[in-house]
Enzyme design. Structure first.
Site, PDB file in Angstrom:
ATOM      1  N   GLY A  74       0.844  -1.197   0.000  1.00 13.72           N
ATOM      2  CA  GLY A  74       0.000   0.000   0.000  1.00 13.72           C
ATOM      3  C   GLY A  74       0.872   1.237   0.000  1.00 13.72           C
ATOM      4  O   GLY A  74       0.775   2.090   0.885  1.00 13.72           O
ATOM      5  N   GLY A 111       1.268   4.257  -0.836  1.00 14.21           N
ATOM      6  CA  GLY A 111       0.726   5.567  -1.195  1.00 14.21           C
ATOM      7  C   GLY A 111       1.603   6.648  -0.574  1.00 14.21           C
ATOM      8  O   GLY A 111       2.824   6.671  -0.766  1.00 14.21           O
ATOM      9  N   ALA A 112       0.982   7.538   0.218  1.00 17.25           N
ATOM     10  CA  ALA A 112       1.730   8.662   0.777  1.00 17.25           C
ATOM     11  C   ALA A 112       2.792   8.187   1.782  1.00 17.25           C
ATOM     12  O   ALA A 112       3.991   8.423   1.599  1.00 17.25           O
ATOM     13  CB  ALA A 112       0.754   9.637   1.447  1.00 17.25           C
ATOM     14  N   GLY A 149       3.591   4.921   2.790  1.00 15.63           N
ATOM     15  CA  GLY A 149       4.404   3.795   2.309  1.00 15.63           C
ATOM     16  C   GLY A 149       5.355   4.226   1.205  1.00 15.63           C
ATOM     17  O   GLY A 149       6.484   3.721   1.100  1.00 15.63           O
ATOM     18  N   ASN A 161      -3.109   4.010  11.012  1.00 17.93           N
ATOM     19  CA  ASN A 161      -3.649   4.823  12.107  1.00 17.93           C
ATOM     20  C   ASN A 161      -4.820   4.135  12.812  1.00 17.93           C
ATOM     21  O   ASN A 161      -5.492   3.283  12.240  1.00 17.93           O
ATOM     22  CB  ASN A 161      -4.166   6.153  11.556  1.00 17.93           C
ATOM     23  CG  ASN A 161      -3.113   7.256  11.660  1.00 17.93           C
ATOM     24  OD1 ASN A 161      -2.057   7.077  12.254  1.00 17.93           O
ATOM     25  ND2 ASN A 161      -3.422   8.399  11.070  1.00 17.93           N
ATOM     26  N   LYS A 171      -1.494   9.449  19.835  1.00 15.92           N
ATOM     27  CA  LYS A 171      -1.813   9.737  18.430  1.00 15.92           C
ATOM     28  C   LYS A 171      -3.326   9.623  18.207  1.00 15.92           C
ATOM     29  O   LYS A 171      -3.945  10.493  17.586  1.00 15.92           O
ATOM     30  CB  LYS A 171      -1.044   8.756  17.540  1.00 15.92           C
ATOM     31  CG  LYS A 171      -1.301   8.897  16.050  1.00 15.92           C
ATOM     32  CD  LYS A 171      -0.212   9.677  15.356  1.00 15.92           C
ATOM     33  CE  LYS A 171      -0.696  10.417  14.121  1.00 15.92           C
ATOM     34  NZ  LYS A 171      -0.794   9.622  12.932  1.00 15.92           N
ATOM     35  N   SER A 184      -6.573  13.997   7.498  1.00 11.28           N
ATOM     36  CA  SER A 184      -6.674  12.960   6.465  1.00 11.28           C
ATOM     37  C   SER A 184      -8.135  12.580   6.222  1.00 11.28           C
ATOM     38  O   SER A 184      -8.518  12.259   5.103  1.00 11.28           O
ATOM     39  CB  SER A 184      -5.847  11.743   6.863  1.00 11.28           C
ATOM     40  OG  SER A 184      -6.221  11.297   8.138  1.00 11.28           O
ATOM     41  N   GLU A 204     -11.527   6.653   7.502  1.00  8.38           N
ATOM     42  CA  GLU A 204     -11.137   5.648   8.517  1.00  8.38           C
ATOM     43  C   GLU A 204     -11.966   5.840   9.797  1.00  8.38           C
ATOM     44  O   GLU A 204     -11.411   6.022  10.882  1.00  8.38           O
ATOM     45  CB  GLU A 204      -9.635   5.767   8.815  1.00  8.38           C
ATOM     46  CG  GLU A 204      -8.743   5.331   7.668  1.00  8.38           C
ATOM     47  CD  GLU A 204      -7.264   5.458   7.994  1.00  8.38           C
ATOM     48  OE1 GLU A 204      -6.803   6.583   8.299  1.00  8.38           O
ATOM     49  OE2 GLU A 204      -6.548   4.445   7.952  1.00  8.38           O
TER      50      GLU A 204
HETATM   51  N1  LIG Z   1      -0.661  10.577   4.819  1.00  4.51           N
HETATM   52  C1  LIG Z   1      -0.269  10.974   6.032  1.00  4.51           C
HETATM   53  O1  LIG Z   1       0.291  12.055   6.189  1.00  4.51           O
HETATM   54  C2  LIG Z   1      -0.465  10.071   7.219  1.00  4.51           C
HETATM   55  C3  LIG Z   1      -1.130   8.865   7.130  1.00  4.51           C
HETATM   56  N2  LIG Z   1      -1.197   8.046   8.235  1.00  4.51           N
HETATM   57  C4  LIG Z   1      -1.877   6.752   8.179  1.00  4.51           C
HETATM   58  O2  LIG Z   1      -1.129   5.877   7.354  1.00  4.51           O
HETATM   59  C5  LIG Z   1      -2.005   4.956   6.696  1.00  4.51           C
HETATM   60  C6  LIG Z   1      -1.787   5.101   5.187  1.00  4.51           C
HETATM   61  O3  LIG Z   1      -2.188   6.417   4.817  1.00  4.51           O
HETATM   62  P1  LIG Z   1      -1.769   7.113   3.454  1.00  4.51           P
HETATM   63  O4  LIG Z   1      -0.394   6.739   3.088  1.00  4.51           O
HETATM   64  O5  LIG Z   1      -2.114   8.545   3.585  1.00  4.51           O
HETATM   65  O6  LIG Z   1      -2.818   6.418   2.447  1.00  4.51           O
HETATM   66  P2  LIG Z   1      -2.770   6.349   0.859  1.00  4.51           P
HETATM   67  O7  LIG Z   1      -4.177   6.172   0.413  1.00  4.51           O
HETATM   68  O8  LIG Z   1      -1.963   7.475   0.301  1.00  4.51           O
HETATM   69  O9  LIG Z   1      -1.946   5.013   0.596  1.00  4.51           O
HETATM   70  C7  LIG Z   1      -2.508   3.744   0.532  1.00  4.51           C
HETATM   71  C8  LIG Z   1      -2.187   3.207  -0.854  1.00  4.51           C
HETATM   72  O10 LIG Z   1      -2.542   1.840  -0.911  1.00  4.51           O
HETATM   73  C9  LIG Z   1      -3.146   1.613  -2.183  1.00  4.51           C
HETATM   74  N3  LIG Z   1      -3.943   0.395  -2.109  1.00  4.51           N
HETATM   75  C10 LIG Z   1      -5.122   0.198  -1.490  1.00  4.51           C
HETATM   76  N4  LIG Z   1      -5.516  -1.071  -1.633  1.00  4.51           N
HETATM   77  C11 LIG Z   1      -4.569  -1.689  -2.382  1.00  4.51           C
HETATM   78  C12 LIG Z   1      -4.420  -3.001  -2.885  1.00  4.51           C
HETATM   79  N5  LIG Z   1      -5.331  -3.938  -2.662  1.00  4.51           N
HETATM   80  N6  LIG Z   1      -3.325  -3.296  -3.623  1.00  4.51           N
HETATM   81  C13 LIG Z   1      -2.400  -2.353  -3.892  1.00  4.51           C
HETATM   82  N7  LIG Z   1      -2.471  -1.071  -3.432  1.00  4.51           N
HETATM   83  C14 LIG Z   1      -3.550  -0.745  -2.685  1.00  4.51           C
HETATM   84  C15 LIG Z   1      -3.948   2.854  -2.431  1.00  4.51           C
HETATM   85  O11 LIG Z   1      -4.299   2.937  -3.775  1.00  4.51           O
HETATM   86  P3  LIG Z   1      -5.605   3.801  -4.231  1.00  4.51           P
HETATM   87  O12 LIG Z   1      -5.198   5.245  -4.077  1.00  4.51           O
HETATM   88  O13 LIG Z   1      -5.817   3.355  -5.633  1.00  4.51           O
HETATM   89  O14 LIG Z   1      -6.716   3.436  -3.301  1.00  4.51           O
HETATM   90  C16 LIG Z   1      -2.947   3.916  -1.979  1.00  4.51           C
HETATM   91  O15 LIG Z   1      -2.026   4.231  -3.006  1.00  4.51           O
HETATM   92  C17 LIG Z   1      -3.428   5.350   7.125  1.00  4.51           C
HETATM   93  O16 LIG Z   1      -3.834   4.567   8.217  1.00  4.51           O
HETATM   94  C18 LIG Z   1      -3.269   6.817   7.559  1.00  4.51           C
HETATM   95  O17 LIG Z   1      -4.245   7.218   8.492  1.00  4.51           O
HETATM   96  C19 LIG Z   1      -0.584   8.367   9.427  1.00  4.51           C
HETATM   97  C20 LIG Z   1       0.088   9.557   9.546  1.00  4.51           C
HETATM   98  C21 LIG Z   1       0.102  10.541   8.499  1.00  4.51           C
HETATM   99  C1  LIG Z   2      -4.969  15.196  12.646  1.00  2.66           C
HETATM  100  C2  LIG Z   2      -3.571  14.641  12.478  1.00  2.66           C
HETATM  101  C3  LIG Z   2      -2.607  15.662  11.939  1.00  2.66           C
HETATM  102  C4  LIG Z   2      -3.039  14.233  13.887  1.00  2.66           C
HETATM  103  O1  LIG Z   2      -3.842  14.276  14.899  1.00  2.66           O
HETATM  104  C5  LIG Z   2      -3.573  13.429  11.597  1.00  2.66           C
HETATM  105  O2  LIG Z   2      -2.886  12.468  11.892  1.00  2.66           O
HETATM  106  C6  LIG Z   2      -4.442  13.289  10.412  1.00  2.66           C
HETATM  107  O3  LIG Z   2      -4.648  14.235   9.668  1.00  2.66           O
HETATM  108  O4  LIG Z   2      -4.943  12.177  10.209  1.00  2.66           O
END
Ligand SMILES: NC(=O)C1=CN([C@@H]2O[C@H](COP(=O)(O)OP(=O)(O)OC[C@H]3O[C@@H](n4cnc5c(N)ncnc54)[C@H](OP(=O)(O)O)[C@@H]3O)[C@@H](O)[C@H]2O)C=CC1
Ligand SMILES: CC(C)(CO)C(=O)C(=O)O
Length: 324
Positions: free
Chosen positions: A7, A9-10, A12, A102, A204, A273, A285
């Site tokens: 996964g 995305g951002a 990972g 998260n 968190k 988020s 979420e």
């Molecule tokens: N972004 C942030 O700043 C922060 C995020 N988090 C937490 O981290 C976790 C990840 O968040 P974030 O990185 O933002 O999420 P993203 O949506 O950016 O990343 C998840 C990725 O996984 C992909 N995906 C989903 N299902 C599959 C699958 N079956 N096979 C392959 N790829 C797949 C998604 O693709 P698609 O887009 O096509 O769905 C997406 O690119 C969450 O729990 C979030 O709350 C915690 C702190 C900060």
């Molecule tokens: C709100 C914040 C910045 C932390 O509490 C966050 O983790 C989110 O946007 O999901």
């Protein structure tokens, strides 16, 4: 040591780009145009005013990547149950699953001790699919602090923070935790191994539980919702309910609610988020961040009136927006 980020995305993608740039044996599971861009030119990280593109192995089918020593899951919480069979195959017999998601983790009561030892959480693990399919013994916990975003397919912008706290559910300093910590540290990340990771999970979660749904319901950025007297009071009430539950479970909070809310305000005009997901038409979420704490309230027999109210509102908001 083979590391796969499932996964990418951002978060990972950020971690994967850092590991790949440091020469680690890392691969990514991604999909769609994001995957196509990574396969075509590598993953691009915009960080500290600079841009760097690094080649990295990436696939949509994890079977193409072979068994891994570590699989780091950076999916949104609600996306994990559907990929349990793929995760299980990727892990092989000895692999470690690192949960970088998260919310309250599905393995929370594994090696917790006390009367709730082994208790499963329906809100984050409906039907026990993760517990049964992956096994909590494989899990190394993590709390993700960086903020990042996918700005275009294949390109991640790092916004702030570089800490991924690690911790065994048992609190031990295991070899597997220390080895991953070394690899992440070599990639320029902070990865302390914590004896009481659950305390960090709650600090968190305190913010995510309250700030995220309030922002989704109001459209307000963090600075506004933490300083507006009305929404600050709602956040405070939710956090105090959560604190009572957590303390009953043995959690020690290193700061108080007011400081935690002030910390949220200091982040500035950030769209949480959950607000970002709502605006982009993606599922939120809700259960991992809010429903899980309401469920815990029932389990430890403590009332959660404000959490329940906000939960009802944000669940309906998701239904009305067809985001479930
Ligand atoms: N972004 C942030 O700043 C922060 C995020 N988090 C937490 O981290 C976790 C990840 O968040 P974030 O990185 O933002 O999420 P993203 O949506 O950016 O990343 C998840 C990725 O996984 C992909 N995906 C989903 N299902 C599959 C699958 N079956 N096979 C392959 N790829 C797949 C998604 O693709 P698609 O887009 O096509 O769905 C997406 O690119 C969450 O729990 C979030 O709350 C915690 C702190 C900060
Ligand atoms: C709100 C914040 C910045 C932390 O509490 C966050 O983790 C989110 O946007 O999901």
């Amino acid at each position: 040591m083979r590391i796969c980020i499932f996964g990418a995305g951002a978060i990972g993608g950020y971690m994967g780009a850092k590991l790949a740039a440091a020469g680690a044996d890392v691969s990514l599971v991604a999909r769609g145009p994001h995957l196509a861009a990574i396969q075509a030119r590598g993953i691009t990280l915009i960080e500290d005013g600079g841009t760097r593109t690094v080649p990295v192995r990436a696939a949509s089918d994890p079977a193409a990547l072979g068994p891994q020593d570590y699989v780091i899951v950076t999916l949104k919480a609600h996306s994990v149950p559907a990929v349990v069979p793929q995760l299980s195959r990727l892990l092989g017999p000895e692999g470690t699953l690192v949960s970088g998601v998260n919310g309250l983790p599905w393995w929370y009561f594994h090696r917790h001790g006390g009367p709730l030892e082994g208790r499963r959480l329906e809100s984050v693990d409906p039907g026990g699919v993760q517990w049964d399919g992956l096994g909590p013994g494989r899990v190394l916990g993590s709390v993700v602090y960086p903020a990042a975003e996918v700005v275009e397919p294949g390109t991640i912008r790092h916004l702030e923070g570089n800490r991924f706290s690690l911790g065994e559910p048992s609190g031990e300093k295991s070899d597997r935790a220390l080895r991953l910590s070394e690899a992440l540290t070599a990639a320029g990340l902070k990865a302390p191994v914590r004896p009481r990771l659950r305390d960090e999970i709650w600090v968190k979660l305190w913010g995510n539980l309250s700030f995220n749904p309030i922002s989704a319901l109001t459209g307000a950025t963090l600075d506004r919702l933490c300083t507006d007297p009305g929404t600050r009071a709602v956040a405070r009430a939710m956090m105090l309910e959560a604190q009572a539950i957590a303390e009953r479970l043995g959690i020690k909070f290193p700061i108080d609610v007011e400081r935690r809310i002030d910390g949220g305000a200091a982040v500035g005009a950030h769209r949480t988020s959950m607000l970002q997901d709502l605006e982009a038409g993606r599922p939120m979420e809700i259960e991992a961040l809010v429903g899980s704490v309401a469920e815990l309230g029932r389990i430890v027999d403590l009332p959660t009136p404000t959490i329940d109210m906000v939960l009802a509102l944000v669940r309906l908001r998701a239904k009305v927006g067809h985001l479930t």
